[in-house]
Design a protein around this motif. Structure first.
Motif, short mmCIF file in Angstrom:
data_model
loop_
_atom_site.label_atom_id
_atom_site.label_comp_id
_atom_site.label_asym_id
_atom_site.label_seq_id
_atom_site.Cartn_x
_atom_site.Cartn_y
_atom_site.Cartn_z
N PRO A 54 0.88 26.50 -35.83
CA PRO A 54 2.06 27.34 -35.57
C PRO A 54 1.79 28.83 -35.80
N ASN A 55 1.09 29.16 -36.86
CA ASN A 55 0.82 30.57 -37.14
C ASN A 55 -0.09 31.20 -36.08
N ALA A 56 -1.11 30.46 -35.65
CA ALA A 56 -2.01 30.96 -34.60
C ALA A 56 -1.26 31.09 -33.27
N PHE A 57 -0.37 30.15 -33.00
CA PHE A 57 0.46 30.17 -31.79
C PHE A 57 1.31 31.44 -31.77
N ALA A 58 1.99 31.71 -32.88
CA ALA A 58 2.85 32.90 -32.99
C ALA A 58 2.04 34.18 -32.90
N ALA A 59 0.88 34.21 -33.51
CA ALA A 59 0.03 35.41 -33.47
C ALA A 59 -0.44 35.68 -32.04
N GLU A 60 -0.75 34.64 -31.28
CA GLU A 60 -1.19 34.82 -29.89
C GLU A 60 -0.05 35.34 -29.02
N ILE A 61 1.15 34.86 -29.26
CA ILE A 61 2.31 35.35 -28.51
C ILE A 61 2.48 36.85 -28.77
N ALA A 62 2.40 37.24 -30.03
CA ALA A 62 2.53 38.67 -30.38
C ALA A 62 1.44 39.49 -29.72
N ALA A 63 0.22 38.98 -29.72
CA ALA A 63 -0.90 39.71 -29.11
C ALA A 63 -0.67 39.89 -27.60
N LEU A 64 -0.16 38.87 -26.94
CA LEU A 64 0.08 38.96 -25.50
C LEU A 64 1.25 39.89 -25.17
N ILE A 65 2.25 39.93 -26.03
CA ILE A 65 3.36 40.86 -25.81
C ILE A 65 2.86 42.29 -25.89
N ASN A 66 1.86 42.53 -26.73
CA ASN A 66 1.30 43.87 -26.91
C ASN A 66 0.02 44.10 -26.10
N GLU A 67 -0.21 43.29 -25.11
CA GLU A 67 -1.41 43.37 -24.28
C GLU A 67 -1.54 44.74 -23.61
N GLU A 68 -2.74 45.26 -23.57
CA GLU A 68 -3.00 46.54 -22.89
C GLU A 68 -2.76 46.38 -21.39
N PRO A 69 -2.26 47.42 -20.72
CA PRO A 69 -1.96 47.33 -19.28
C PRO A 69 -3.15 46.90 -18.41
N THR A 70 -4.34 47.41 -18.70
CA THR A 70 -5.51 47.03 -17.90
C THR A 70 -5.84 45.56 -18.09
N ALA A 71 -5.81 45.11 -19.33
CA ALA A 71 -6.06 43.69 -19.61
C ALA A 71 -5.00 42.82 -18.96
N ARG A 72 -3.75 43.28 -18.97
CA ARG A 72 -2.66 42.52 -18.35
C ARG A 72 -2.90 42.36 -16.85
N LEU A 73 -3.27 43.44 -16.18
CA LEU A 73 -3.53 43.37 -14.74
C LEU A 73 -4.67 42.41 -14.42
N GLN A 74 -5.73 42.46 -15.21
CA GLN A 74 -6.87 41.55 -15.00
C GLN A 74 -6.45 40.10 -15.23
N ARG A 75 -5.70 39.85 -16.30
CA ARG A 75 -5.25 38.50 -16.60
C ARG A 75 -4.32 37.98 -15.51
N GLU A 76 -3.38 38.81 -15.06
CA GLU A 76 -2.45 38.40 -14.01
C GLU A 76 -3.20 38.03 -12.73
N SER A 77 -4.16 38.85 -12.36
CA SER A 77 -4.95 38.59 -11.14
C SER A 77 -5.73 37.28 -11.28
N PHE A 78 -6.36 37.09 -12.42
CA PHE A 78 -7.14 35.87 -12.65
C PHE A 78 -6.22 34.65 -12.66
N SER A 79 -5.09 34.74 -13.32
CA SER A 79 -4.14 33.63 -13.38
C SER A 79 -3.67 33.23 -11.99
N ARG A 80 -3.36 34.21 -11.17
CA ARG A 80 -2.91 33.92 -9.81
C ARG A 80 -4.03 33.30 -8.97
#
Length: 142
Positions: A54-80
């Motif tokens: 649970p703690n690792a799950f919550a920490a990952e959620i927080a990290a993704l909410i604060n994701e850098e814009p460049t990393a977000r764009l790369q992740r979104e593209s890869f996910s799609r």
């Protein structure tokens, strides 16, 4: 929503589930956090973040909410791109390719009863390898 969650408890009932929402989340470009579920790991492991506690799950959620814009764009593209591998058009095209390949492999095993008693692959019209009556007798897939 900012982060997609697959909050399944890990137990006998969820050991071999394959949540269909995963593809919908990936197609939307959303980050996905999941416990380590076998099918999710095997199918989408490179695009999903796995956390077992649970703690690792919550920490990952927080990290993704604060994701850098460049990393977000790369992740979104890869996910799609992962999700696109499972869209209906892609699946239908792969199935069609597999069926065509199977038909063409079987053409080599087709028997043609020719009036002269000779069987030649050159007499087979590959545009319709299932049945041809050009010489009277039949053509049979072995």
């Amino acid at each position: 929503f900012d982060v997609a969650l697959l909050p399944f408890a890990r137990n006998k009932a969820t050991r071999f589930i394959s949540p269909t929402k995963t593809l919908e989340y990936l197609a939307a470009g959303k980050p996905v956090v999941s416990p380590p579920i076998t099918d999710v790991i095997e199918l989408y492991g490179e695009a999903v973040r796995f956390r077992a506690t649970p703690n690792a799950f919550a920490a990952e959620i927080a990290a993704l909410i604060n994701e850098e814009p460049t990393a977000r764009l790369q992740r979104e593209s890869f996910s799609r791109s992962i999700a696109a591998q499972y869209d209906w058009d892609t699946i239908a095209a792969r199935m069609s390719d597999l069926m065509q390949a199977a038909i063409l492999r079987n053409v080599e095993r087709v028997l043609v009863a020719h009036p002269g008693g000779r069987t030649t692959a050159g007499q087979i019209d590959l545009s319709n390898p299932i049945r041809q009556d050009a010489w009277g007798p039949e053509q049979v897939l072995a």
